[in-house]
Design an enzyme around this catalytic site. Structure first.
Site, short mmCIF file in Angstrom:
data_model
loop_
_atom_site.label_atom_id
_atom_site.label_comp_id
_atom_site.label_asym_id
_atom_site.label_seq_id
_atom_site.Cartn_x
_atom_site.Cartn_y
_atom_site.Cartn_z
N GLU A 124 1.24 17.02 56.53
CA GLU A 124 2.61 17.93 56.74
C GLU A 124 3.20 17.83 55.34
O GLU A 124 4.62 17.98 55.44
CB GLU A 124 3.15 17.16 57.97
CG GLU A 124 2.58 17.20 59.06
CD GLU A 124 2.22 18.45 59.84
OE1 GLU A 124 2.77 19.59 59.47
OE2 GLU A 124 1.04 18.44 60.33
N GLY A 165 2.87 20.81 53.40
CA GLY A 165 2.89 22.15 52.94
C GLY A 165 1.93 22.97 52.18
O GLY A 165 2.23 23.73 51.48
N VAL A 196 1.24 26.64 53.16
CA VAL A 196 2.32 27.47 52.62
C VAL A 196 1.92 27.56 51.26
O VAL A 196 2.09 28.85 50.44
CB VAL A 196 3.65 26.90 52.79
CG1 VAL A 196 4.58 27.79 51.99
CG2 VAL A 196 3.82 27.20 54.44
N LYS A 198 -10.75 27.07 54.02
CA LYS A 198 -10.56 25.73 54.41
C LYS A 198 -11.88 24.90 54.79
O LYS A 198 -12.01 25.51 56.00
CB LYS A 198 -9.51 25.67 55.40
CG LYS A 198 -9.03 24.18 55.82
CD LYS A 198 -7.37 24.06 56.38
CE LYS A 198 -7.20 22.50 56.74
NZ LYS A 198 -5.91 22.60 56.91
N SER A 213 -9.11 20.93 61.73
CA SER A 213 -8.86 19.90 62.79
C SER A 213 -7.89 20.41 63.69
O SER A 213 -6.76 20.14 63.60
CB SER A 213 -8.79 18.44 62.00
OG SER A 213 -9.72 17.69 61.63
N LEU A 260 -7.52 21.49 51.62
CA LEU A 260 -8.16 20.06 52.06
C LEU A 260 -7.53 20.19 53.55
O LEU A 260 -6.50 20.58 53.77
CB LEU A 260 -8.15 19.24 51.07
CG LEU A 260 -8.71 19.21 49.72
CD1 LEU A 260 -8.14 17.60 49.06
CD2 LEU A 260 -10.27 19.22 50.02
#
Length: 217
Positions: free
Chosen positions: A14, A16, A19, A34, A38, A102
């Site tokens: 989390e 970013g 973005v 990507k 998941s 990743l």
């Protein structure tokens, strides 16, 4: 022809990365990939980047693994009854630039013996490290830089996302000697226009940062 290929890694979860990936895709008019998704298969990170990017050039490559649960890839794969194997993950063929995002931080496990950083080494591409300012982020950023350097993984620089804390950013950049690739501010809503704004703002320096790595591709 722009053949830059970069891996976007984060100092944690989390942070970013998605973005940041959208901004880099827009700035370079690059493809996006990507390797491992998941959870959120109906609204994946690939879907998010596709919605945020405006240019008509970018192509969005299919994930190597699509896992149903929003967990660490090794745990999500076990629930789905599959095993993630690095040998099956290869950089997509493209004549365009490519941004690779990743799933989680560098030391996130993919199976019982491989981590994200092992995938980075296999792909053999330089890393843009995304950092976000929070209590502990200096530690997490420096650890991420050190683990890359311990494995001779080239680092393009650091992209800061979220609220700006000048003392934190200055220390990180000074201590590591890495350049600041760009800054993405705290935004209530990310739109195509917002992404274009940040893409335009980082573009002048971006080619300067990635140029030393382009001969490797």
């Amino acid at each position: 022809m722009n053949m830059t290929k970069l891996i976007v890694a984060g100092i944690g979860t989390e942070i970013g990365k998605t973005v940041a990936s959208a901004v880099l895709v827009e700035a370079l008019r690059a493809d996006y990939w990507k390797p491992i998704q998941s959870g959120a298969l109906g609204n994946s990170d690939t879907d998010t980047v596709r919605r945020l990017v405006s240019n008509p050039t970018s192509y969005f490559h299919a994930e190597a693994y699509r896992l149903t649960q929003p967990l660490s890839p090794h745990a999500a794969a076990e629930i789905d009854g599959i095993s993630i194997e690095l040998a099956t993950i290869s950089v997509p063929s493209t004549h365009n630039a490519l941004i690779i995002e990743l799933a989680g931080g560098l030391m996130v496990p993919l199976n019982s013996h491989d981590l994200n950083i092992d995938l980075v080494q296999k792909l053999g591409l330089p890393v843009v490290l995304v950092s976000r300012n929070y209590l502990g982020s200096i530690n997490h950023t420096l650890l991420s830089v050190d683990v890359c350097r311990s494995r001779s993984i080239p680092l393009v620089g650091i992209l800061f996302n979220g609220p700006t804390v000048p003392t934190t950013e200055t220390f990180i950049l000074t201590y590591t000697g890495l350049p600041c690739v760009g800054r993405i501010g705290q935004e209530e809503v990310m739109t195509k226009a917002t992404i274009r704004h940040y893409a335009t703002s980082i573009l002048p320096g971006l080619h300067q940062f990635v140029k030393p790595f382009q001969q490797e591709f």
